[in-house]
Design an enzyme around this catalytic site. Structure first.
Site, PDB file in Angstrom:
ATOM      1  CE  LYS A 157      -4.127   1.527   2.524  1.00  0.00           C
ATOM      2  NZ  LYS A 157      -4.958   1.836   1.381  1.00  0.00           N
TER       3      LYS A 157
HETATM    4  N1  PMP Z   1      -8.175  -2.109  -2.670  1.00  0.00           N
HETATM    5  C1  PMP Z   1      -7.597  -0.909  -2.683  1.00  0.00           C
HETATM    6  C2  PMP Z   1      -7.015  -0.398  -3.949  1.00  0.00           C
HETATM    7  C3  PMP Z   1      -7.539  -0.124  -1.505  1.00  0.00           C
HETATM    8  O1  PMP Z   1      -6.975   1.081  -1.517  1.00  0.00           O
HETATM    9  C4  PMP Z   1      -8.141  -0.617  -0.320  1.00  0.00           C
HETATM   10  C5  PMP Z   1      -8.136   0.216   0.930  1.00  0.00           C
HETATM   11  N2  PMP Z   1      -7.002   0.014   1.705  1.00  0.00           N
HETATM   12  C6  PMP Z   1      -8.734  -1.879  -0.355  1.00  0.00           C
HETATM   13  C7  PMP Z   1      -8.724  -2.600  -1.542  1.00  0.00           C
HETATM   14  C8  PMP Z   1      -9.365  -2.464   0.882  1.00  0.00           C
HETATM   15  O2  PMP Z   1      -8.396  -2.813   1.828  1.00  0.00           O
HETATM   16  P1  PMP Z   1      -8.730  -2.851   3.388  1.00  0.00           P
HETATM   17  O3  PMP Z   1      -9.937  -3.674   3.542  1.00  0.00           O
HETATM   18  O4  PMP Z   1      -7.532  -3.469   4.013  1.00  0.00           O
HETATM   19  O5  PMP Z   1      -8.937  -1.437   3.813  1.00  0.00           O
END
Ligand code: PMP
Length: 310
Positions: A157
């Site tokens: 991320k």
């Molecule tokens: N896909 C993307 C591209 C994201 O930015 C996020 C947000 N972090 C998610 C999926 C969902 O991840 P999470 O459930 O860990 O927040």
């Protein structure tokens, strides 16, 4: 945004307005940052951070991907998050830790730039709106494709890679939709601009696999786990675009977006949120609000002044 009193910056709490960086910070120029989005929920026992350890583990992995040594241990970051929520006296909130290459060197080789860490907490309601959570939202497939695994690893991320999501978000928002869905380089469904995606057909849940250029979402993982516990079948496989249009239900998951139904994709009407989406959404909120047997495992309770005073 709704400001809070304090931000944690490199080891100490500073006033919100004073949490600043130099304009020549490396990350500002080249996107060399990694971050997390985490939520704490109000419970009967004070605020509780949802799956904090999993988020911090992902932050460490994202940093390692970019050869960024995080100058604090997981336990120190956990304590810092607790400290910041308490200092801001928040009940439910969004939590944003950011690890980035700071001020010191320019040019693309980042390994000599210092690594800075900040973490902010503030009140942030439903990312796709309360009405969206209740009635669903309209989404559109963006013309921009999700960055491929061999270009930038989707599983980390990192700040820079969000330019991809931002192009998709601007495109679809300008076209009058609430969210963008991105296909990957192979033309299969990847994810939303900031959410993972699930399709329900004939009672079975299908979601794209990790290899489909998706972020390995913690909410995705939670929903897979809860759905299986509810006796539902969940399959991770590639999803062709057209499958979205003829699904019984489609919903997206993310820390910010939570569990949000889609009611329309590319002018194909899916209709009211369906029973499986509803069931999983309700279960998700029961878990996050400390009202479910699984809450004990996934909630990290924070001692705040308000809680201490109760
Ligand atoms: N896909 C993307 C591209 C994201 O930015 C996020 C947000 N972090 C998610 C999926 C969902 O991840 P999470 O459930 O860990 O927040």
């Amino acid at each position: 945004m709704k400001e809070a009193a304090k931000i944690w910056q490199n080891g100490s709490l500073v006033d919100w307005a004073d949490a600043q960086v130099h304009v020549l910070s490396h990350a500002l120029h080249y996107g060399t940052s990694v971050f997390e989005g985490i939520r704490a929920y109000r419970t009967d026992h004070g605020p509780a951070v949802f799956r904090l350890d999993d988020h911090l583990a992902r932050l460490e992995r994202s940093a390692a991907m970019y050869y960024m040594p995080v100058p604090y241990t997981r336990e120190e970051l956990r304590a810092a998050i607790h400290q910041t929520i308490a200092a801001n006296d928040l009940g439910s909130c969004y939590i944003r830790p950011l690890v980035f290459r700071g001020y010191g060197t320019m040019g693309l080789f980042p390994l000599e730039a210092p690594v800075d860490v900040v973490l902010a907490t503030w009140e942030w309601g439903a990312y796709l709106g309360e009405a969206g959570l209740r009635d669903g939202i309209r989404a559109k497939i963006a013309s921009w494709r999700r960055i491929g695994n061999s270009t930038i690893p989707a599983t980390a991320k990192a700040g820079g890679q969000y330019l991809n999501s931002i192009l998709a978000k601007i495109e679809t928002q300008k076209a009058g939709y609430e969210e963008a869905i991105l296909l990957n380089e192979q033309g299969y469904v990847a994810d939303g601009s900031g959410e993972n995606i699930f399709v329900v057909k004939d009672g079975i849940l299908v979601t794209p696999p990790i290899g489909a250029s998706i972020l390995e979402g913690i909410t995705r993982n939670t929903i897979i786990d809860l759905a299986r516990e509810e006796g539902l079948t969940v399959i991770e496989r590639d999803i062709p675009r057209a499958e979205l249009y003829f699904a019984d239900e489609v919903f997206v998951t993310g820390t910010a977006a939570e569990v949000c139904p889609l009611n329309e994709i590319d002018e194909h009407r899916l209709g009211e949120p369906g029973p499986i989406t509803r069931r999983l959404q309700e279960r998700f909120f029961r878990v996050t609000e400390g009202k479910d047997p699984r809450s004990a495992e996934w909630l990290d309770f924070v001692e705040t002044p308000a809680r201490a005073a109760r």
